[in-house]
Design an enzyme around this catalytic site. Structure first.
Site, PDB file in Angstrom:
ATOM      1  N   ASP A  20       0.865  -1.172   0.000  1.00 13.71           N
ATOM      2  CA  ASP A  20       0.000   0.000   0.000  1.00 13.71           C
ATOM      3  C   ASP A  20       0.914   1.238   0.000  1.00 13.71           C
ATOM      4  O   ASP A  20       2.071   1.153   0.414  1.00 13.71           O
ATOM      5  CB  ASP A  20      -0.876  -0.052   1.262  1.00 13.71           C
ATOM      6  CG  ASP A  20      -1.567   1.265   1.524  1.00 13.71           C
ATOM      7  OD1 ASP A  20      -2.263   1.743   0.606  1.00 13.71           O
ATOM      8  OD2 ASP A  20      -1.391   1.820   2.628  1.00 13.71           O
ATOM      9  N   ASP A  22      -0.025   5.090   0.847  1.00 19.52           N
ATOM     10  CA  ASP A  22      -0.174   6.112   1.893  1.00 19.52           C
ATOM     11  C   ASP A  22      -0.338   5.479   3.267  1.00 19.52           C
ATOM     12  O   ASP A  22      -1.242   4.685   3.500  1.00 19.52           O
ATOM     13  CB  ASP A  22      -1.374   7.010   1.584  1.00 19.52           C
ATOM     14  CG  ASP A  22      -1.209   7.712   0.243  1.00 19.52           C
ATOM     15  OD1 ASP A  22      -0.073   8.132  -0.060  1.00 19.52           O
ATOM     16  OD2 ASP A  22      -2.206   7.809  -0.505  1.00 19.52           O
TER      17      ASP A  22
END
Ligand code: ZN
Length: 560
Positions: A20, A22
């Site tokens: 992922d 952020d």
């Protein structure tokens, strides 16, 4: 039909790691379009470098709904990504979902699309990828694609997300350690066993327990001259479906098999004769993490077996030549594989380690729209969704336009008739285990609790909506390497109790499942059917020449 052979670079567990963005690789600055504001998370660059050095292909899977919401343009996101590539990467693939939640796309996590596309771009399948993220949507997307989810929480991660994640580590360096440790379990620095031996594998307990030992038994079979499987009566039908098993010895193990009764000296003597007569060179005793291998090790010693391997935290003295230990949280199929490897039987190169069964007429056309199979029963009552709730789920599925088939064992006919009602096809008691596997292989998705059929689905590549009672850890017992959506209250008071009967009034972990959530989960997973040909664990199975369950007019006839 699309059956492909997945050749892997080595007999390891993972090929790719998908991060992922952020909150995982960089500090989360909502809707950031400014490359100058990119700030890597602690250890991000070092973690990516270590994984690359270890031979993994690496990518990013990122929801960027700011684009769909009109708060960011795609070019700005691309600039930010380029800056991250510069600071932490380079990454082998970037997968970005530009949609807003209202678009209901297949890519926005927790939907599986980004993970599927990322795995494909890395030249592998989701089953051989780890997805590392900081929130529940990341690990849920991993599960929905059939990948392994690993949560690295931050201060914004909710406690419930941490509690529900299949695996959690404190930071990115720990995440790399966790991945490498999983690999080492399958490739320990031990000498290979001499080829051609007569190897006794032991797996007591139910059909599901036997099925999830399948990869380990294939590892034994790859070097052994013959594999003899000692199982209990409830595991025999599953044992007959496992590739690599040459011979079955059935014996109800009194300290493991429910219903085996007390230890009977005559029965023990008969077992010693059975085993002794086969000239066994070595035994590998597979157990769940709360079962002891030692009583059986003693009996096998008395039967003259010269070398015995098992997992045991307890001191075993002269009972075991290989006393293996495994950390908690490792999926049961891998836990068993690691024991086989420690005994000198690693999974051979090119084997992908998924669950498999020998059923010669599985559905030859898995990509066509079919039916949803609902299996309401469970061998352990605490893991069964209440009948009224299952009936409501069946009604909701039928109401959404799906053909529904309800299955169960011969002793569950009353249950399946009730759950099927007038809207679904009742096949309760109508199949043996192989027949059930055929039915599951033809389904778009299986809806079932934590019980044998969920593992059958994993073995034939059918996605699972898992009505999972949290009495045992999902990360260990969830359907293995197959797209899965887990429902049920994972924080209910029965969590980790290993209860057989639910200790909480009202069985809240499963009795509150919203049928609408099951319909949504089936919709998300059934779309996967079109991808299963190149992504599912059917990979190395031979083309199937026999008629499919779809050809059965009784199944396709409108019951609605
Ligand atoms: Zn999207």
């Amino acid at each position: 039909m699309s059956v492909s052979v997945q050749v892997r670079r080595y007999g390891g567990r993972f090929d790719g790691v998908l991060f992922d963005r952020d909150g995982t690789l960089v500090r989360d600055i909502p809707y950031n379009g400014d490359p100058d504001r990119v700030e890597p998370m602690p250890g991000a660059a070092a973690a990516v470098a270590r994984l690359r050095e270890a031979g993994y292909r690496i990518g990013v899977v990122s929801n960027q709904s700011g684009i769909g919401r009109g708060m960011l343009d795609a070019a700005a996101v691309a600039q930010v990504n380029a800056r991250i590539d510069e600071l932490i990467g380079p990454f082998d693939t970037w997968q970005v979902c530009p949609h807003a939640p209202a678009d209901a796309c297949r890519c926005r996590k927790p939907a599986p699309g980004l993970v599927e596309a990322g795995a494909r771009a890395l030249g592998t399948t989701p089953a051989h990828c780890v997805v590392i993220g900081d929130i529940g949507a990341d690990v849920d997307a991993a599960a929905a694609a059939g990948a392994t989810g690993l949560l690295v929480p931050t201060e914004v991660t909710r406690a419930a997300e941490v509690a529900q994640a299949p695996a959690v580590v404190a930071g990115l360096a720990d995440a790399v350690d966790w991945i490498l440790a999983r690999e080492r379990l399958l490739r320990p620095p031990v000498p290979a066993a001499p080829p051609g031996g007569r190897v006794l594998a032991v797996r007591a307990d139910s059909a599901g327990d036997v099925l999830i030992c399948g990869p380990a038994i294939r590892a034994l079979a790859a070097r052994a001259g013959s594999v003899h499987l000692l199982c209990g009566p409830r595991g025999r039908a599953a044992a007959q479906l496992l590739p690599g098993v040459d011979d079955i010895i059935e014996w109800p193990v009194p300290w493991i098999d429910s219903g085996a009764g007390p230890v009977d000296p005559a029965s023990v003597a008969a077992l010693l004769t059975e085993v002794g007569g086969r000239g066994i060179d070595e035994a590998v005793i597979f157990t769940s993490y709360h079962q002891s291998a030692l009583p059986l090790a003693l009996l096998l010693r008395l039967a003259g077996v010269p070398r015995i391997s098992a997992i045991s935290d307890d001191f075993a003295g002269g009972l075991l030549e290989v006393r293996h230990r495994v950390p908690e949280g490792v999926p049961e199929p891998e836990r068993a594989l690691s024991l086989a490897a420690a005994a000198g039987y690693p999974l051979p190169d090119g084997e992908d380690g998924g669950l498999r069964i020998n059923v010669d007429d599985l559905d030859p056309e898995p990509n066509r729209p079919g039916y949803v199979l609902v299996h309401p029963g469970a061998s352990v009552p605490a893991r069964a969704c209440p009948p009224e709730r299952c009936a409501a789920i069946v009604e909701a599925l039928a109401g959404s336009g799906r053909d529904v088939v309800v299955t169960g064992g011969p002793d569950e006919r009353e249950l399946t008739a009730y759950v099927a009602g007038t809207v679904a096809q009742d096949r309760g008691g109508a199949t043996d285990l192989a027949g059930l596997a055929r039915l599951i292989s033809g389904a778009d998705a299986l809806v079932a609790g934590n019980t044998g059929p969920a593992h059958l689905a994993a073995a034939v590549g059918t996605p699972v909506v898992s009505l999972f009672a949290p009495t045992v850890p999902f990360g260990q017992w969830g359907p293995y390497q197959v797209p899965t959506v887990r429902l049920g209250e994972q924080l209910a008071a029965c969590r980790d109790t290993r209860a057989v009967q639910c200790p909480v009034p009202g069985h809240p972990c499963l009795s509150r499942i919203d049928p609408a959530d099951v319909v949504a989960a089936v919709d998300a997973l059934a779309a996967n059917a079109t991808l299963r040909g190149d992504a599912g664990p059917r990979g190395d199975s031979a083309p199937h020449a026999h008629p499919a369950p779809h050809a059965d007019p009784a199944l396709r006839g409108g019951t609605r």
